[in-house]
Design a protein around this motif. Structure first.
Motif, PDB file in Angstrom:
ATOM      1  N   ASP A  44       0.893  -1.103   0.016  1.00  0.00           N
ATOM      2  CA  ASP A  44      -0.042  -0.136  -0.086  1.00  0.00           C
ATOM      3  C   ASP A  44       0.952   1.370   0.019  1.00  0.00           C
ATOM      4  O   ASP A  44       0.426   2.349   0.211  1.00  0.00           O
ATOM      5  N   GLY A  45       2.333   1.112  -0.146  1.00  0.00           N
ATOM      6  CA  GLY A  45       2.961   2.324  -0.223  1.00  0.00           C
ATOM      7  C   GLY A  45       3.621   2.726   1.195  1.00  0.00           C
ATOM      8  O   GLY A  45       4.471   3.558   1.337  1.00  0.00           O
ATOM      9  N   SER A  46       3.088   2.315   2.299  1.00  0.00           N
ATOM     10  CA  SER A  46       3.526   2.611   3.516  1.00  0.00           C
ATOM     11  C   SER A  46       4.961   2.359   3.931  1.00  0.00           C
ATOM     12  O   SER A  46       5.798   3.172   4.554  1.00  0.00           O
ATOM     13  N   VAL A  47       5.485   1.129   3.615  1.00  0.00           N
ATOM     14  CA  VAL A  47       6.801   0.684   3.813  1.00  0.00           C
ATOM     15  C   VAL A  47       7.728   1.685   3.008  1.00  0.00           C
ATOM     16  O   VAL A  47       8.764   2.155   3.439  1.00  0.00           O
ATOM     17  N   ALA A  48       7.370   2.085   1.709  1.00  0.00           N
ATOM     18  CA  ALA A  48       8.211   2.872   1.013  1.00  0.00           C
ATOM     19  C   ALA A  48       8.550   4.050   1.598  1.00  0.00           C
ATOM     20  O   ALA A  48       9.766   4.678   1.507  1.00  0.00           O
ATOM     21  N   ILE A  49       7.569   4.918   2.279  1.00  0.00           N
ATOM     22  CA  ILE A  49       7.397   5.974   2.936  1.00  0.00           C
ATOM     23  C   ILE A  49       8.497   5.711   4.146  1.00  0.00           C
ATOM     24  O   ILE A  49       9.295   6.735   4.427  1.00  0.00           O
ATOM     25  N   VAL A  50       8.482   4.712   4.837  1.00  0.00           N
ATOM     26  CA  VAL A  50       9.449   4.451   5.872  1.00  0.00           C
ATOM     27  C   VAL A  50      10.673   4.260   5.466  1.00  0.00           C
ATOM     28  O   VAL A  50      11.556   4.844   6.009  1.00  0.00           O
ATOM     29  N   HIS A  51      11.108   3.618   4.266  1.00  0.00           N
ATOM     30  CA  HIS A  51      12.282   3.384   3.814  1.00  0.00           C
ATOM     31  C   HIS A  51      12.936   4.717   3.561  1.00  0.00           C
ATOM     32  O   HIS A  51      14.041   5.282   3.664  1.00  0.00           O
ATOM     33  N   GLU A  52      12.114   5.614   3.032  1.00  0.00           N
ATOM     34  CA  GLU A  52      12.411   7.088   2.322  1.00  0.00           C
ATOM     35  C   GLU A  52      12.656   7.966   3.733  1.00  0.00           C
ATOM     36  O   GLU A  52      13.732   8.487   3.740  1.00  0.00           O
ATOM     37  N   LEU A  53      11.900   8.141   4.779  1.00  0.00           N
ATOM     38  CA  LEU A  53      12.101   8.839   6.043  1.00  0.00           C
ATOM     39  C   LEU A  53      12.683   8.205   6.831  1.00  0.00           C
ATOM     40  O   LEU A  53      13.564   8.986   8.031  1.00  0.00           O
ATOM     41  N   ALA A  54      12.865   6.847   7.139  1.00  0.00           N
ATOM     42  CA  ALA A  54      13.380   6.465   8.296  1.00  0.00           C
ATOM     43  C   ALA A  54      14.001   5.241   8.167  1.00  0.00           C
ATOM     44  O   ALA A  54      13.583   4.001   8.379  1.00  0.00           O
ATOM     45  N   PRO A  55      15.039   5.057   7.293  1.00  0.00           N
ATOM     46  CA  PRO A  55      15.628   3.901   6.754  1.00  0.00           C
ATOM     47  C   PRO A  55      15.997   3.181   7.982  1.00  0.00           C
ATOM     48  O   PRO A  55      16.459   1.792   7.601  1.00  0.00           O
ATOM     49  N   GLN A  56      16.401   3.541   8.842  1.00  0.00           N
ATOM     50  CA  GLN A  56      16.811   2.918  10.139  1.00  0.00           C
ATOM     51  C   GLN A  56      15.759   1.916  10.766  1.00  0.00           C
ATOM     52  O   GLN A  56      15.899   0.899  11.610  1.00  0.00           O
ATOM     53  N   ALA A  57      14.664   2.106  10.300  1.00  0.00           N
ATOM     54  CA  ALA A  57      13.514   1.565  10.890  1.00  0.00           C
ATOM     55  C   ALA A  57      13.413  -0.079  10.660  1.00  0.00           C
ATOM     56  O   ALA A  57      13.864  -0.419   9.670  1.00  0.00           O
ATOM     57  N   ARG A  58      13.031  -0.744  11.793  1.00  0.00           N
ATOM     58  CA  ARG A  58      12.827  -2.163  11.427  1.00  0.00           C
ATOM     59  C   ARG A  58      11.151  -2.405  10.820  1.00  0.00           C
ATOM     60  O   ARG A  58      10.310  -1.999  11.471  1.00  0.00           O
ATOM     61  N   ILE A  59      11.202  -3.436   9.846  1.00  0.00           N
ATOM     62  CA  ILE A  59       9.974  -3.549   9.421  1.00  0.00           C
ATOM     63  C   ILE A  59       9.316  -5.020   9.723  1.00  0.00           C
ATOM     64  O   ILE A  59      10.232  -5.884   9.519  1.00  0.00           O
ATOM     65  N   VAL A  60       8.078  -5.101  10.307  1.00  0.00           N
ATOM     66  CA  VAL A  60       7.658  -6.387  10.510  1.00  0.00           C
ATOM     67  C   VAL A  60       6.469  -6.552   9.518  1.00  0.00           C
ATOM     68  O   VAL A  60       5.608  -5.673   9.498  1.00  0.00           O
ATOM     69  N   SER A  61       6.231  -7.781   9.055  1.00  0.00           N
ATOM     70  CA  SER A  61       5.086  -7.846   8.091  1.00  0.00           C
ATOM     71  C   SER A  61       4.828  -9.487   8.255  1.00  0.00           C
ATOM     72  O   SER A  61       5.468 -10.466   8.261  1.00  0.00           O
ATOM     73  N   ARG A  62       3.527  -9.671   8.405  1.00  0.00           N
ATOM     74  CA  ARG A  62       3.055 -11.182   8.693  1.00  0.00           C
ATOM     75  C   ARG A  62       2.475 -11.428   7.293  1.00  0.00           C
ATOM     76  O   ARG A  62       1.963 -12.561   7.188  1.00  0.00           O
ATOM     77  N   GLY A  63       2.376 -10.454   6.289  1.00  0.00           N
ATOM     78  CA  GLY A  63       1.867 -10.669   4.908  1.00  0.00           C
ATOM     79  C   GLY A  63       0.416 -10.466   4.637  1.00  0.00           C
ATOM     80  O   GLY A  63      -0.227 -10.607   3.777  1.00  0.00           O
ATOM     81  N   ARG A  64      -0.362 -10.247   5.874  1.00  0.00           N
ATOM     82  CA  ARG A  64      -1.982  -9.982   5.951  1.00  0.00           C
ATOM     83  C   ARG A  64      -2.027  -8.881   6.982  1.00  0.00           C
ATOM     84  O   ARG A  64      -1.276  -8.657   7.934  1.00  0.00           O
ATOM     85  N   ASN A  65      -3.407  -8.665   6.811  1.00  0.00           N
ATOM     86  CA  ASN A  65      -3.775  -7.481   7.974  1.00  0.00           C
ATOM     87  C   ASN A  65      -4.187  -8.315   9.215  1.00  0.00           C
ATOM     88  O   ASN A  65      -5.304  -9.319   9.185  1.00  0.00           O
ATOM     89  N   THR A  66      -3.572  -8.218  10.272  1.00  0.00           N
ATOM     90  CA  THR A  66      -3.538  -8.945  11.652  1.00  0.00           C
ATOM     91  C   THR A  66      -4.416  -7.898  12.498  1.00  0.00           C
ATOM     92  O   THR A  66      -4.714  -8.207  13.841  1.00  0.00           O
ATOM     93  N   GLY A  67      -4.933  -6.744  11.910  1.00  0.00           N
ATOM     94  CA  GLY A  67      -5.559  -5.696  12.846  1.00  0.00           C
ATOM     95  C   GLY A  67      -4.622  -4.987  13.923  1.00  0.00           C
ATOM     96  O   GLY A  67      -3.308  -5.326  13.823  1.00  0.00           O
ATOM     97  N   PHE A  68      -5.081  -4.146  14.511  1.00  0.00           N
ATOM     98  CA  PHE A  68      -4.214  -3.376  15.395  1.00  0.00           C
ATOM     99  C   PHE A  68      -3.679  -4.225  16.436  1.00  0.00           C
ATOM    100  O   PHE A  68      -2.422  -4.268  16.948  1.00  0.00           O
ATOM    101  N   ALA A  69      -4.762  -5.023  17.052  1.00  0.00           N
ATOM    102  CA  ALA A  69      -4.022  -5.932  17.916  1.00  0.00           C
ATOM    103  C   ALA A  69      -2.981  -6.753  17.968  1.00  0.00           C
ATOM    104  O   ALA A  69      -2.001  -6.997  18.331  1.00  0.00           O
ATOM    105  N   GLY A  70      -3.384  -7.650  16.599  1.00  0.00           N
ATOM    106  CA  GLY A  70      -2.453  -8.553  16.044  1.00  0.00           C
ATOM    107  C   GLY A  70      -0.873  -7.747  15.690  1.00  0.00           C
ATOM    108  O   GLY A  70       0.252  -8.382  15.882  1.00  0.00           O
TER     109      GLY A  70
END
Length: 340
Positions: A44-70
């Motif tokens: 959805d483009g969110s990770v691209a913005i993170v890579h651009e503005l905060a390249p040191q950030a750690r990205i976690v992805s489960r490959g699906r929407n697990t909601g805010f809680a998950g």
């Protein structure tokens, strides 16, 4: 000790929000702090913005929407900081946030968790200064719409807002984070209540401010999640003596909500929430037994954090009328006397 921060953002269609919030957040972080972003909608483009503005950030992805809680649970699994800070992608930290959010830890207040003062997008009025919990489990944003100058002093609140919630990482892991099945909504209430059951204090640090450009609006699915999770939280967390005394009021609330939901266009979702809640009951009762075994406060002490008043403008004026208020207060007074 100055705690290190693990700031955790759960992103879902958050490209525009992150472009606004990340620069302000990064100015508040130190070299030893970390930023974790959970990608709940890959592509959805969110990770691209993170890579651009905060390249040191750690990205976690489960490959699906697990909601805010998950998503929060997944991000917290990899956190390494002393203090876990959950931050909505559309919550913009204001100047001084980085030090202010650590203040309860550094001053050794002994709080189990705390929230920042959540302001509106213009930083003129309060969005949430701690969320009241009605004895029926209904929750709303405390202080919503009041001038920012009327924000409370640092102190205890019934429930902390998940828009910006800080909790020692060891405490988060001790209580098991959010109930992942909730998916969205009421998970911050459930966490706050569980911390209180174990004798913890949940507070607000008003010198830590985030601007949250948010207006309450509810889709049909949102009402489904709100209602299902409200009922689940009641069963999981309320002491047995309190649940027994509240049974008539809870039944009356459910009967009253059915025509309200139908008139509001979310009647089917309310019925679906009830069905899902009933299907969850065996698991909820197992979880309840485990939580109640860990409880260190009495039912009367637990009840002290609840309110009989429904004070939100988003709630029907009928139940906020003087006769309804007097009836609810009288009922609650009787419940609390019996709990003693």
């Amino acid at each position: 000790m100055r705690p290190t921060l693990s700031v955790l953002i759960v992103a879902y269609e958050s490209r525009g929000d992150l472009r606004k919030s990340l620069p302000a957040l990064l100015r508040e972080l130190g070299e030893d702090d970390e930023l974790i972003v959970v990608d709940n909608k890959p592509g959805d483009g969110s990770v691209a913005i993170v890579h651009e503005l905060a390249p040191q950030a750690r990205i976690v992805s489960r490959g699906r929407n697990t909601g805010f809680a998950g998503g929060a649970n997944a991000g917290a699994e990899v956190a390494r900081g002393d203090l876990l800070v959950l931050l909505n992608p559309d919550a913009v930290p204001q100047s001084g946030f980085g030090e202010a959010i650590r203040r309860p830890w550094r001053e050794e207040r002994g709080w189990a968790a705390w929230q920042a003062l959540v302001a509106d997008g213009a930083v003129e009025t309060i969005n949430s200064a701690g969320n009241p919990i009605h004895f029926t489990g209904i929750v709303w944003a405390g202080g919503h719409g009041r001038p920012l100058e009327e924000a409370p002093k640092p102190g205890e609140v019934p429930a902390a807002s998940g828009a910006c919630l800080a909790i020692p990482l060891t405490e988060w892991r001790r209580v098991g984070g959010f109930p992942a099945e909730f998916f969205m909504y009421h998970e911050d209430v459930d966490l706050s209540v569980r911390l209180r059951l174990a004798g913890g204090i949940v507070g607000i640090e008003p010198t830590a401010v985030v601007a949250h450009d948010y207006d309450f609006s509810a889709s049909a699915d949102k009402w489904r999640w709100l209602e299902r999770n409200r009922l689940a939280c009641l069963v999981r967390t309320y002491p047995g003596a309190l649940l027994a005394l509240l049974a008539p009021a809870l039944l009356a609330t459910e009967l009253a909500l059915l025509p309200v939901a139908a008139a509001g266009g979310w009647g089917r979702q309310k019925l679906r929430a009830n069905r899902e809640f009933i299907a969850w009951l065996p698991r909820l009762l197992r979880e309840r037994r485990a939580l109640q075994r860990q409880r260190t406060i009495s039912a009367a002490q637990f009840a002290a954090s609840l309110t009989p008043d429904l004070e939100s403008d988003l709630i029907s004026p009928l139940v906020r009328s003087r006769p309804a208020r007097l009836l609810l207060r009288g009922y609650w007074r009787a419940v609390r006397l019996l709990l003693r």
